[in-house]
Scaffold this motif. Structure first.
Motif, PDB file in Angstrom:
ATOM      1  N   GLN A 172       0.836  -1.200   0.000  1.00 14.95           N
ATOM      2  CA  GLN A 172       0.000   0.000   0.000  1.00 14.95           C
ATOM      3  C   GLN A 172       0.876   1.259   0.000  1.00 14.95           C
ATOM      4  O   GLN A 172       0.663   2.190  -0.787  1.00 14.95           O
ATOM      5  N   ILE A 173       1.881   1.283   0.867  1.00 18.83           N
ATOM      6  CA  ILE A 173       2.760   2.455   0.972  1.00 18.83           C
ATOM      7  C   ILE A 173       3.492   2.697  -0.352  1.00 18.83           C
ATOM      8  O   ILE A 173       3.622   3.833  -0.816  1.00 18.83           O
ATOM      9  N   LEU A 175       2.535   1.854  -3.357  1.00 14.02           N
ATOM     10  CA  LEU A 175       1.618   2.337  -4.387  1.00 14.02           C
ATOM     11  C   LEU A 175       1.122   3.745  -4.082  1.00 14.02           C
ATOM     12  O   LEU A 175       0.733   4.479  -5.005  1.00 14.02           O
ATOM     13  N   GLU A 176       1.130   4.133  -2.824  1.00  9.00           N
ATOM     14  CA  GLU A 176       0.854   5.537  -2.495  1.00  9.00           C
ATOM     15  C   GLU A 176       1.913   6.435  -3.129  1.00  9.00           C
ATOM     16  O   GLU A 176       1.601   7.492  -3.681  1.00  9.00           O
ATOM     17  N   GLU A 177       3.162   5.998  -3.040  1.00  6.77           N
ATOM     18  CA  GLU A 177       4.257   6.787  -3.619  1.00  6.77           C
ATOM     19  C   GLU A 177       4.239   6.750  -5.144  1.00  6.77           C
ATOM     20  O   GLU A 177       4.500   7.756  -5.802  1.00  6.77           O
ATOM     21  N   ALA A 178       3.947   5.570  -5.717  1.00  5.87           N
ATOM     22  CA  ALA A 178       4.103   5.380  -7.161  1.00  5.87           C
ATOM     23  C   ALA A 178       2.850   5.715  -7.967  1.00  5.87           C
ATOM     24  O   ALA A 178       2.962   6.043  -9.159  1.00  5.87           O
ATOM     25  N   PHE A 179       1.669   5.655  -7.350  1.00  9.65           N
ATOM     26  CA  PHE A 179       0.427   5.799  -8.114  1.00  9.65           C
ATOM     27  C   PHE A 179      -0.517   6.842  -7.519  1.00  9.65           C
ATOM     28  O   PHE A 179      -0.956   7.773  -8.208  1.00  9.65           O
ATOM     29  N   LEU A 180      -0.799   6.736  -6.208  1.00 10.22           N
ATOM     30  CA  LEU A 180      -1.782   7.640  -5.609  1.00 10.22           C
ATOM     31  C   LEU A 180      -1.243   9.066  -5.466  1.00 10.22           C
ATOM     32  O   LEU A 180      -1.937  10.035  -5.755  1.00 10.22           O
ATOM     33  N   GLY A 181      -0.024   9.197  -4.939  1.00 13.22           N
ATOM     34  CA  GLY A 181       0.540  10.526  -4.709  1.00 13.22           C
ATOM     35  C   GLY A 181       0.158  11.123  -3.376  1.00 13.22           C
ATOM     36  O   GLY A 181       0.423  12.303  -3.127  1.00 13.22           O
ATOM     37  N   TYR A 182      -0.442  10.334  -2.523  1.00  9.37           N
ATOM     38  CA  TYR A 182      -0.808  10.827  -1.185  1.00  9.37           C
ATOM     39  C   TYR A 182      -0.845   9.666  -0.196  1.00  9.37           C
ATOM     40  O   TYR A 182      -1.045   8.512  -0.585  1.00  9.37           O
ATOM     41  N   GLU A 183      -0.631  10.009   1.075  1.00  9.71           N
ATOM     42  CA  GLU A 183      -0.767   9.011   2.133  1.00  9.71           C
ATOM     43  C   GLU A 183      -2.245   8.770   2.387  1.00  9.71           C
ATOM     44  O   GLU A 183      -3.033   9.718   2.474  1.00  9.71           O
ATOM     45  N   THR A 184      -2.605   7.499   2.511  1.00  8.11           N
ATOM     46  CA  THR A 184      -4.001   7.177   2.809  1.00  8.11           C
ATOM     47  C   THR A 184      -4.246   7.325   4.306  1.00  8.11           C
ATOM     48  O   THR A 184      -3.375   7.063   5.131  1.00  8.11           O
ATOM     49  N   ARG A 213      -2.966   2.321   4.677  1.00 10.41           N
ATOM     50  CA  ARG A 213      -1.723   1.711   5.120  1.00 10.41           C
ATOM     51  C   ARG A 213      -1.793   1.163   6.542  1.00 10.41           C
ATOM     52  O   ARG A 213      -0.878   0.468   6.974  1.00 10.41           O
ATOM     53  N   GLU A 214      -2.861   1.479   7.289  1.00 15.23           N
ATOM     54  CA  GLU A 214      -2.946   1.047   8.692  1.00 15.23           C
ATOM     55  C   GLU A 214      -3.122  -0.462   8.837  1.00 15.23           C
ATOM     56  O   GLU A 214      -3.482  -1.156   7.889  1.00 15.23           O
ATOM     57  N   GLU A 215      -2.935  -0.925  10.079  1.00 14.15           N
ATOM     58  CA  GLU A 215      -3.133  -2.346  10.412  1.00 14.15           C
ATOM     59  C   GLU A 215      -4.513  -2.820   9.972  1.00 14.15           C
ATOM     60  O   GLU A 215      -4.669  -3.886   9.388  1.00 14.15           O
ATOM     61  N   GLY A 216      -5.530  -2.015  10.241  1.00 14.55           N
ATOM     62  CA  GLY A 216      -6.892  -2.389   9.859  1.00 14.55           C
ATOM     63  C   GLY A 216      -7.331  -1.736   8.569  1.00 14.55           C
ATOM     64  O   GLY A 216      -8.534  -1.517   8.360  1.00 14.55           O
ATOM     65  N   GLY A 217      -6.389  -1.435   7.695  1.00 15.02           N
ATOM     66  CA  GLY A 217      -6.705  -0.690   6.483  1.00 15.02           C
ATOM     67  C   GLY A 217      -7.142  -1.514   5.301  1.00 15.02           C
ATOM     68  O   GLY A 217      -7.319  -0.982   4.201  1.00 15.02           O
ATOM     69  N   ASP A 218      -7.297  -2.824   5.502  1.00 14.05           N
ATOM     70  CA  ASP A 218      -7.748  -3.697   4.413  1.00 14.05           C
ATOM     71  C   ASP A 218      -9.223  -3.427   4.105  1.00 14.05           C
ATOM     72  O   ASP A 218      -9.911  -2.720   4.845  1.00 14.05           O
ATOM     73  N   PHE A 219      -9.732  -3.998   3.029  1.00 19.05           N
ATOM     74  CA  PHE A 219     -11.131  -3.801   2.644  1.00 19.05           C
ATOM     75  C   PHE A 219     -12.039  -4.437   3.691  1.00 19.05           C
ATOM     76  O   PHE A 219     -11.873  -5.609   4.046  1.00 19.05           O
TER      77      PHE A 219
END
Length: 952
Positions: A172-173, A175-184, A213-219
């Protein structure tokens, strides 16, 4: 540096390696930014890094594809205005060589083109597999693919990111850097800008993300209730674990969502027609493969009542819920995926995950350090081309008179309540203490080289049990704490300093000097700091070292990102949670004593493969000699798999044909029988392969019997066709001055020899009874195959006691092969010299094999494949040429007999045994129709687990 790389783009390859020109472009880039508020620039460090980058190159990938039903679509015009990829490319060039980014662009274009245009009308389904090297940049590849897919119009992108929270969070982290451009953030709103945001901050292109990106950050269910997707919106990203509950929630949301707007007229299932789907399956051979055994009718129709395993079934159902879907698996160990049945399909899950559309072998950049580079490749006189970085350990198990006992710090097989004890105390064994000191020295030396702000990691992987890992963590923490106290307080520190100095002088200095001679692509030899520099930096570096236990939670992702400015220096202790996908940044030292021999599991545990720019000479692998041998086997098996792939791809073969070929190849017994979807039997084919004995039974009765089998064969064949064969070759003639060759021998003689010869029992690549059955089946074909044989008695070696076979055939020299199995077994790395496979080839046939070798050869440093001109054909092309050279006749097989010198076996042979140890190899021609001939082998699961370890 990024600007300097851009300025270098137009230069020739020759100019790109010139330091003066690189320095000129760097100065120009600095002058262009002179008006900007720049931090102080270290020109020398920037120049050294650019020189290193400019020395890198990226070989081309190899692809096997099936374009049935596919429509070509990816044109330059179609790519106009794409922004996700453009900003990622600029972001990557801050860290990577422009040549590497350019090849990544080309490679991912090829993958995207093999998928379908998301704007194409109608239904389509594309499934492929991308095979990389362990720790070689697969994440960069699928990050780039995701960006391009989003640019093209794919609306839902699901990334299946391993089985554990830490790997999901790490992915997740990234893809935040490579695709999203922001921290979730927990509320799913865009947070702090990062990564690609700084290349293009336009908020109108920011993708949406349903996970964090959190521990409980899954769907989860709460997320599913609070958002909807419409076709006009920007793409949505889901980064989820391969977990039954999570995937079940995601499937339920997809099937119950308002976009599920159409009902399939045949099955009645609801399908999504207006949102193209891309599924990226990271570590695709792990958990995704259906290990349940599906039955098939005599005409190959699958049993529709088959219930796939949970995760496999849910992935397939998600894909089956979309009329437009693409699935791309990524793995470094593709064996299980290749074994997926090509026609598996059920009414609820749809087709299985076999990569029917394409398989792409990714090349690694020239600075990648993988198993072939670390351990070298097999040769008749041992492994060739390896790096002097492995250190043998044996003190983790107690010994008496050199023999292991059932006690010790870390036994090969131990229980979950095991307490690691060395010399009667709960302390680390000397080898682990030295490994920790070597890691500290690597960190210190990197600081002396100007890399102090880079991440540095050490891996300790000795057990899969959490409770035992806690004990190891406690002992390591205690040891490091005492070291820190002694050095920082300078109390009782003399012995500790002396130990460090001894390790630096005796190990690091000579190893760094040796590595400077063999590692050329890093822009020249690295500085070897003096001991005074090391001693001065030691206290500061030692104080920065942290100890972490990796259990699989998101907290264990290791806070590399939070420490990106100063560099995290960490000793990571873990088991199987460390063995799949999790990247240890700046890995310098590894201490590894796990016992599994399963090729794919063992390869994935090899987290130390990867990129080590400017510090490869400081890296160390502490492990057992047995595991070094097994990793050598991995390097050989992987190379054979890739060579097979290159050859078939050059011939235009499809993935289904490759699957059938590899599935039946005896060298590819590299994954659990369960993953091969055949828990009871293996089906083997020897067509186009080399079979050679490398492990021998050494009881006197077997040695005598195998020698008698060879003597009987020689007696039956009569006078040799050629004594001391000599052959014309391009560079210089080849000759076998002490060997003999018989031609056109009938298969009956060969079969009789194999029936008499006793190979090591159990699951093995070479099994005389299975080979016998294969030859018999080939003989029974219409027309018959393998009825003609050439047989060579190869006796090239040092002089020894003469040995008489029959028919005046006397051997006075025995080939030498050194024992790597110790006292209890005679095991060698390789038996056959590649030149021996062509002992019966005249010049024209040999030349044809050489030309084919040149055609299919790819320069690939990761595989120890250099640019040097080929002087001899590969074994693979020699076996192909056997068929080509036998016009109008069945292609001959070649049986090679090697009377090995008993001195090479050492104490593994009975005392007083002074006669040869009989070994053999068979070069099987690549025979038309031979691939379809397979022999069954009953799997002994008890033997499998004893030899290879349980499937993980």
């Amino acid at each position: 540096m990024s600007i300097a790389q851009t300025l270098m783009r137009g230069e020739s390859d020759e100019n790109k390696s010139k330091v003066v020109l690189i320095a000129e472009k760097l100065k120009l880039s600095m002058s262009l930014l002179a008006k900007a508020e720049l931090k102080e620039v270290d020109f020398d460090a920037a120049l050294a890094e650019l020189v290193r980058r400019m020395s890198h190159f990226m070989p081309a990938d190899t692809t096997m594809k099936d374009n049935t039903g596919h429509v070509d679509w990816l044109t330059p015009e179609r790519k106009a205005g794409w922004r996700y990829w453009e900003r990622l490319a600029r972001h990557l060039e801050r860290k990577l060589a422009s040549t590497v980014v350019d090849q990544l662009d080309k490679s991912t274009d090829e993958i995207l083109e093999l998928l379908e245009d998301p704007k194409r009308e109608g239904s389509w389904d594309r499934r492929g597999l991308v095979v990389g090297h362990v720790q070689s940049g697969k994440t960069s590849s699928y990050s780039a693919l995701i960006c391009k897919a989003a640019d093209a119009g794919y609306k839902i992108i699901i990334v299946l990111a391993g089985l554990h929270n830490n790997l999901r969070s790490q992915t997740q982290i990234r893809l935040e850097e490579a695709f999203l451009g922001y921290e979730t953030s927990p509320n799913r709103e865009p947070g702090k800008p990062i990564g690609v945001y700084w290349e293009d901050s336009d908020p109108t292109i920011h993708p949406h993300c349903a996970t964090t990106r959190e521990e409980g950050g899954d769907f989860n269910t709460a997320i599913a209730k609070h958002f909807a997707i419409s076709p006009e919106e920007r793409p949505w990203l889901f980064v989820v674990k391969k977990n039954k509950t999570v995937l079940g929630r995601l499937l339920k949301w997809i099937q119950g969502h308002h976009v599920s707007n159409t009902t399939d007229p045949v099955t009645g299932r609801r399908i999504v027609t207006n949102l193209p789907l891309l599924v990226i399956d990271d570590e695709a051979d792990h958990a995704s493969v259906d290990t349940g055994e599906q039955l098939f009718s005599a005409d190959g129709v699958p049993d529709d009542d088959h219930q796939p395993k949970a995760i496999n079934g849910l992935i397939r159902k998600i894909l089956y819920s979309f009329s437009k879907s693409a699935y791309v698996g990524y793995t470094a160990t593709p064996f299980a995926n290749i074994f997926i049945h090509r026609r598996n399909e059920t009414k609820d899950e749809g087709p299985d995950l076999f990569p029917q559309s394409f398989i792409k072998n990714l090349s690694a950049p020239s600075n990648y350090v993988g198993p072939a580079r670390v351990f070298g490749l097999k040769g008749p006189n041992g492994r060739v081309g390896g790096l002097p970085l492995a250190r043998d350990i044996s003190d983790q198990v107690d010994k008496l008179d050199g023999k292991p006992l059932a006690t010790g710090w870390m036994l090969p097989k131990h229980k979950k309540d095991h307490i690691p004890v060395y010399a009667g105390q709960e302390i680390l064994p000397p080898s682990l203490r030295e490994a920790i000191e070597s890691f500290v020295l690597a960190c210190v030396a990197r600081a002396c080289r100007g890399q102090g702000a880079e991440h540095s990691s050490m891996l300790i992987h000795v057990t899969r049990y959490n409770r035992v890992q806690l004990e190891v963590h406690r002992q390591v923490e205690e040891y490091v704490k005492r070291m820190k106290q002694r050095i920082s307080r300078r109390v009782d520190h003399e012995a500790t300093l002396a130990s460090y100095k001894r390790l630096w002088d005796d190990d690091f200095v000579p190893t760094c000097e040796a590595m400077a001679q063999v590692v050329q692509e890093d822009g020249g030899p690295q500085k070897i700091p003096s001991w005074d520099e090391i001693a001065e930096q030691l206290p500061k570096t030692l104080a920065e070292i942290h100890i972490r236990k990796i259990t699989g939670t998101a907290k264990d992702t290791l806070d590399y990102f939070e420490n990106k400015d100063k560099g995290l220096k960490v000793i990571a202790i873990g088991g199987e949670k460390l063995s799949r996908g999790l990247t240890l940044e700046g890995l310098c030292s590894s201490y590894f004593v796990r016992t599994t021999k399963m090729y794919d599991t063992l390869m994935q545990m090899g987290r130390w493969f990867g990129y080590r720019p400017g510090y490869i000479d400081l890296c160390r692998l502490y492990t057992t000699q047995e595991l070094v041998d097994w990793f050598g086997h991995i390097a050989d098996a992987s190379e054979e798999l890739r060579e097979e792939f290159d050859t078939m791809a050059a011939q235009g073969a499809k993935p289904s044909e490759y699957g059938l070929r590899v599935e039946s190849h005896p060298v590819m017994l590299v994954t659990s029988p369960l993953k091969m979807r055949t828990a009871r039997t293996l089906k083997l084919s020897y067509s186009g392969s080399l079979a050679q004995t490398i492990t021998f039974l050494t009881d006197e009765e077997t040695l005598e019997g195998n020698l008698d089998a060879a003597k009987a064969l020689v007696a039956q064949m009569g006078k040799p066709t050629e004594e001391h064969p000599a052959r014309k070759r391009d560079q210089k003639a080849e000759s076998w001055k002490r060997s003999l060759l018989w031609k056109d021998v009938g298969s009956d003689a060969v079969l009789e020899f194999l029936r008499s010869y006793k190979t090591v029992p159990g699951l093995s690549r070479i099994n005389s009874s299975i080979i016998t059955e294969f030859i018999e089946k080939m003989n029974s074909l219409q027309p018959a195959h393998l009825t003609r044989w050439n047989i060579a008695l190869l006796a090239e070696g040092p002089a020894g006691k003469p040995f008489a076979f029959a028919n005046d055939v006397v051997v006075s020299t025995f080939p030498g092969r050194i024992n790597t199995g110790g006292k209890d077994a005679y095991r060698i790395g390789v038996l056959t010299d590649p030149a021996d496979e062509a002992i019966d080839f005249e010049y024209e046939q040999w030349k044809a094999a050489l030309e084919k070798t040149k055609e299919t050869w790819k320069v690939d440093p990761a595989r120890n494949r250099s640019e040097k001109e080929h002087e001899a054909p590969s074994g693979k092309q020699i076996r192909n040429a056997r068929m080509a050279g036998a016009v109008g006749l069945p292609a001959p097989g070649l049986l090679m007999l090697y009377p090995l010198a008993p001195s090479g076996a050492g104490e593994a042979v009975p005392e007083g045994w002074d006669r040869p140890i009989m070994a053999f190899a068979i070069s099987f021609p690549s025979t038309e129709g031979g691939d379809g001939v397979k022999v069954e082998y009953k799997v002994d699961h008890l033997y499998w687990e004893k030899e290879y370890g349980a499937s993980e």
